[in-house]
Design a protein around this motif. Structure first.
Motif, short mmCIF file in Angstrom:
data_model
loop_
_atom_site.label_atom_id
_atom_site.label_comp_id
_atom_site.label_asym_id
_atom_site.label_seq_id
_atom_site.Cartn_x
_atom_site.Cartn_y
_atom_site.Cartn_z
N ASP A 141 -4.98 12.80 -1.96
CA ASP A 141 -4.29 11.54 -1.68
C ASP A 141 -4.71 10.49 -2.70
O ASP A 141 -5.91 10.27 -2.91
CB ASP A 141 -4.66 11.00 -0.29
CG ASP A 141 -3.82 11.63 0.81
OD1 ASP A 141 -2.99 12.51 0.52
OD2 ASP A 141 -4.03 11.24 1.98
N ARG A 143 0.86 -1.19 0.00
CA ARG A 143 0.00 0.00 0.00
C ARG A 143 0.89 1.24 0.00
O ARG A 143 1.82 1.33 0.80
CB ARG A 143 -0.89 0.06 1.25
CG ARG A 143 -1.86 -1.10 1.40
CD ARG A 143 -2.78 -0.88 2.59
NE ARG A 143 -3.60 -2.04 2.87
CZ ARG A 143 -3.25 -3.04 3.69
NH1 ARG A 143 -2.10 -2.98 4.34
NH2 ARG A 143 -4.06 -4.06 3.86
N PHE A 144 0.61 2.15 -0.91
CA PHE A 144 1.39 3.38 -1.01
C PHE A 144 0.44 4.54 -1.22
O PHE A 144 -0.57 4.40 -1.91
CB PHE A 144 2.37 3.32 -2.19
CG PHE A 144 3.24 2.09 -2.16
CD1 PHE A 144 4.32 2.03 -1.29
CD2 PHE A 144 2.97 1.00 -2.96
CE1 PHE A 144 5.12 0.88 -1.23
CE2 PHE A 144 3.76 -0.14 -2.92
CZ PHE A 144 4.84 -0.20 -2.06
N THR A 145 0.77 5.68 -0.64
CA THR A 145 -0.03 6.88 -0.88
C THR A 145 0.82 7.89 -1.63
O THR A 145 1.93 8.21 -1.22
CB THR A 145 -0.51 7.49 0.45
OG1 THR A 145 -1.40 6.56 1.07
CG2 THR A 145 -1.26 8.80 0.21
N GLN A 146 0.28 8.36 -2.73
CA GLN A 146 0.93 9.38 -3.53
C GLN A 146 0.16 10.68 -3.28
O GLN A 146 -1.06 10.72 -3.48
CB GLN A 146 0.86 8.96 -5.01
CG GLN A 146 1.79 9.69 -5.92
CD GLN A 146 1.79 9.06 -7.31
OE1 GLN A 146 1.15 8.04 -7.57
NE2 GLN A 146 2.52 9.68 -8.23
N VAL A 147 0.86 11.69 -2.82
CA VAL A 147 0.21 12.95 -2.48
C VAL A 147 0.28 13.86 -3.70
O VAL A 147 1.37 14.30 -4.09
CB VAL A 147 0.89 13.61 -1.26
CG1 VAL A 147 0.16 14.89 -0.87
CG2 VAL A 147 0.93 12.63 -0.08
N LEU A 148 -0.86 14.11 -4.29
CA LEU A 148 -0.89 14.86 -5.55
C LEU A 148 -1.11 16.35 -5.27
O LEU A 148 -2.00 16.70 -4.48
CB LEU A 148 -2.03 14.34 -6.44
CG LEU A 148 -2.01 12.83 -6.71
CD1 LEU A 148 -3.24 12.44 -7.53
CD2 LEU A 148 -0.75 12.43 -7.43
N PRO A 149 -0.33 17.21 -5.93
CA PRO A 149 -0.44 18.65 -5.65
C PRO A 149 -1.53 19.30 -6.50
O PRO A 149 -1.30 20.30 -7.17
CB PRO A 149 0.95 19.17 -6.04
CG PRO A 149 1.35 18.26 -7.17
CD PRO A 149 0.75 16.91 -6.88
N ARG A 169 -7.98 16.15 -0.18
CA ARG A 169 -7.44 16.63 1.10
C ARG A 169 -7.43 18.15 1.16
O ARG A 169 -6.63 18.75 1.87
CB ARG A 169 -6.02 16.08 1.31
CG ARG A 169 -5.93 14.57 1.39
CD ARG A 169 -6.72 13.97 2.54
NE ARG A 169 -6.26 14.39 3.83
CZ ARG A 169 -5.40 13.71 4.60
NH1 ARG A 169 -4.92 12.57 4.20
NH2 ARG A 169 -5.04 14.18 5.77
N GLY A 214 1.43 11.79 -11.65
CA GLY A 214 1.58 12.40 -10.33
C GLY A 214 1.88 13.89 -10.40
O GLY A 214 1.57 14.63 -9.48
N CYS A 215 2.50 14.30 -11.50
CA CYS A 215 2.89 15.72 -11.57
C CYS A 215 2.04 16.52 -12.54
O CYS A 215 1.91 17.73 -12.40
CB CYS A 215 4.37 15.86 -11.93
SG CYS A 215 4.86 15.15 -13.51
N MET A 267 4.24 7.63 -13.47
CA MET A 267 4.94 8.70 -12.74
C MET A 267 4.42 10.08 -13.15
O MET A 267 4.16 10.93 -12.31
CB MET A 267 6.44 8.59 -13.08
CG MET A 267 7.33 9.51 -12.33
SD MET A 267 9.03 9.39 -12.92
CE MET A 267 9.46 7.69 -12.56
N LYS A 282 -5.06 19.63 -3.03
CA LYS A 282 -4.26 18.50 -2.55
C LYS A 282 -5.12 17.23 -2.53
O LYS A 282 -6.28 17.29 -2.09
CB LYS A 282 -3.75 18.81 -1.14
CG LYS A 282 -2.74 17.84 -0.60
CD LYS A 282 -2.20 18.35 0.72
CE LYS A 282 -1.29 17.32 1.37
NZ LYS A 282 -0.82 17.76 2.68
N PRO A 338 3.87 5.60 -7.41
CA PRO A 338 4.54 6.90 -7.37
C PRO A 338 5.82 6.95 -8.20
O PRO A 338 6.27 8.03 -8.57
CB PRO A 338 4.89 7.05 -5.87
CG PRO A 338 3.98 6.12 -5.14
CD PRO A 338 3.72 4.98 -6.08
N ALA A 339 6.44 5.78 -8.47
CA ALA A 339 7.66 5.75 -9.28
C ALA A 339 7.43 4.96 -10.57
O ALA A 339 8.38 4.46 -11.17
CB ALA A 339 8.80 5.12 -8.47
#
Lengths: 421, 155
Positions: free
Chosen positions: A332, A201-207, A326, A369-370, A366, A330, A360-361
């Protein structure tokens, strides 16, 4: 000035701003304003939609629990001794504190608020209040206080192929009806009759605003343009056929591609000439040496359920993604990577290796995410401007071409219907 | 004992400097043997969950990670600054050493924004060959499960 009295005040600016072109335009302010965000919490996250909460295997035994969110609202998901799954707001009915502070756990008999020890059973019913009857006949709650009148709000639960969905709404239709046959069957294709195993489980925090991610994941137009991994390494060895499916509400979609053996011969032929020109090859191509899991030639299937759920099959990399706002800018993105209980060790290793493609990678995720952040920053001074969504026309229907924004338009169709804008 | 400790500390310092100096093409060369490299989270590691944010188990997979970053993937220009703590030697015999080393990585974006991007520990397996320590496996256990925006450069 006459305005519909049913529309909350915060909706008005967005309602007025929605361009006359309809689905082919999106006013940027819906990604930017507290007013939109607040209205979404009420009309979408507490509205007649189903929200992914957890996997059934994550609360396999009575007393297992997980905490999650539906939009801003914290939620506890648990299984009671009757074997049923329950979900309720993670908010004490007394003064509003979180009832449960842990992300997950086992063997929970009840949930007790740390603040004043108000206690709830696994169905979310208030069952105990510290010093309810006072001490030595003094103090305590009044006789008129009835515990059954107080409790965190409960969610309706729907189970579908091992996925747990919840809704605060009494009006939401049954999940099969909500999704429609085409979407349901594509969930069944990936998960039906199988026992998933959580691999990570991973959380990627998106701006960026949550809707920019949902647009991205529904956008089949960007895939071969933004994500260059497959093309750089010339990994599309056979030409791919594919399509998108958009359900009637517009809110759910499937995008898929499959090996087309007929077209593949031609493609392979032309590839021979390309090959000598290309500089780049994977040094270890075993990354993509998967196994035939579904026997239908479909190597990629991205599926969304409105508003914030994604089920992904990219070769043998299976994952669910939960999108949690969030704040206005923002988000998650919660990834849960999956295998299945009957995986062989070799199959499991393949999934772990193909995990490099996503997350996230991820080689092919990838950028997602940005890119939402690029939009969020790009539109900063353009609240009165709007995005253009005309690729593939103006409708929000299924399409044999993936060079279309039909499923993005579908998202806005469902969004506007829910929001009343 | 002291000798091994110093060799590991030196190896880790060179590893970090290679990434922070943007000499990524040299990064795969820090791995030997099994070439296992995995980035995971403390929660996943504690729960025994196998998947990584990044996973490699061959020299080629390490090289491919660098090639993809250079040639295919799109991300804002950025650099890291690794601050590596003192290694703890968890196990040592004549053939191999296991160590745990804390790290802090700041990420510097092109506009100058600098954040603590990751903290965690390297769980390493070194093989002793001809008096040298050779990094065979590195599991990067990040303390947090949250990754800001994306993870491009290796940790």
């Amino acid at each position: 000035m006459a305005e519909p009295s049913t529309m909350p005040k915060e909706d008005r600016s967005d309602a007025q701003a929605w361009p006359a072109e309809g689905l082919t335009r999106v006013p940027y302010r819906v990604f930017q304003t507290e007013a939109s965000y607040t209205a979404e919490q009420q009309r979408i996250f507490h509205g007649p939609s189903w929200h992914y909460l957890a996997l059934e295997v994550e609360v396999a035994e009575p007393g297992d629990f997980r905490t999650t969110r539906v939009g801003d609202t914290p939620v506890i998901v648990t299984r009671d001794s009757d074997g049923e799954i329950y979900a309720f707001e993670n908010r004490c009915a007394h003064r509003g504190a979180l009832i449960c502070l842990d992300a997950q756990g086992k063997g929970k008999k009840d949930f007790s608020c740390v603040y004043h020890a108000w206690t709830y059973d696994r169905k979310g019913n208030l069952t105990g209040i510290a010093f309810k009857d006072g001490v030595k006949g003094k103090g305590g709650m009044p006789d008129t206080f009835r515990m059954q009148d107080h409790g965190p709000r409960k969610l309706r639960i729907a189970l579908l192929h091992g996925l747990i969905f919840g809704s605060f709404s009494e009006q939401v239709p049954p999940i099969e009806e909500y999704l429609g046959e085409e979407i349901s069957s594509r969930i069944e294709r990936v998960l039906g009759g199988r026992t998933p195993v959580v691999l990570g489980r991973f959380t990627q925090v998106l701006p960026n605003n949550w809707k920019l991610y949902m647009e991205n994941v529904k956008d089949s137009y960007h895939a071969s343009i933004l994500h260059l991994f497959f093309t750089t390494f010339e990994l599309n060895r056979l030409s791919q056929k594919g399509a998108i499916i958009v359900d009637e509400s517009g809110g759910h979609h499937v995008s898929y591609s499959a090996i087309d053996h007929e077209a593949g011969k031609d493609q392979e032929y032309s590839r021979q000439q390309l090959r000598s020109d290309s500089e780049y090859r994977l040094a270890d191509p075993s990354l993509l040496r998967g196994f035939d899991e579904y026997h239908d030639g479909v190597t990629l299937q991205i599926l969304t359920v409105f508003p914030t759920f994604v089920l992904q099959q990219i070769q043998n990399a299976i994952a669910v993604r939960q999108i949690v706002p969030r704040g206005v800018g923002k988000t998650d993105l919660n990834w849960t990577y999956l295998g299945f209980a009957d995986d062989t060790p070799a199959q499991r290793l393949t999934r772990i290796k193909q995990g490099n493609l996503v997350g996230p990678a991820g080689y092919i995720s990838m950028e997602d995410g940005c890119v939402g952040g690029f939009v969020q920053r790009g539109i900063a001074g353009a609240s009165a401007q709007q995005a253009v969504l005309e690729m593939g026309g103006g409708e929000a229907q299924s399409s044999e071409s993936r060079v279309t924004e039909a499923s993005v338009r579908g998202f806005w169709k469902a969004y506007r219907s829910n929001m009343g804008v | 004992m002291t000798d091994t400790y110093q060799k590991i500390a030196r190896s880790q310092a060179e590893y970090a400097r290679c990434i922070d100096d943007d000499r990524l093409e040299e990064w795969p060369g820090h791995f030997h043997g099994a070439c296992v490299y995995k980035i995971t989270t403390a929660a996943n590691y504690r729960d025994g969950l196998e998947a990584g944010i990044v996973f490699a188990n061959s020299p080629g997979m390490l090289t491919d990670r660098v090639s993809a970053l250079r040639e295919a993937n799109i991300y804002e220009r950025q650099s890291y600054r690794h601050i590596i703590g003192q290694p703890s030697i968890l196990f040592e015999d004549a053939r191999e050493v296991r160590s745990e080393t804390p790290f802090l990585v700041a990420r510097i974006l092109q506009d100058g924004d600098t954040d603590i991007f990751a903290t965690g520990r390297y769980l390493d397996l070194y093989k002793l060959e001809d008096g040298e320590v050779k990094l065979n496996e590195r599991t990067v256990v990040c303390d947090s499960s949250r990754i800001d925006t994306l993870l491009a450069l290796p940790l």
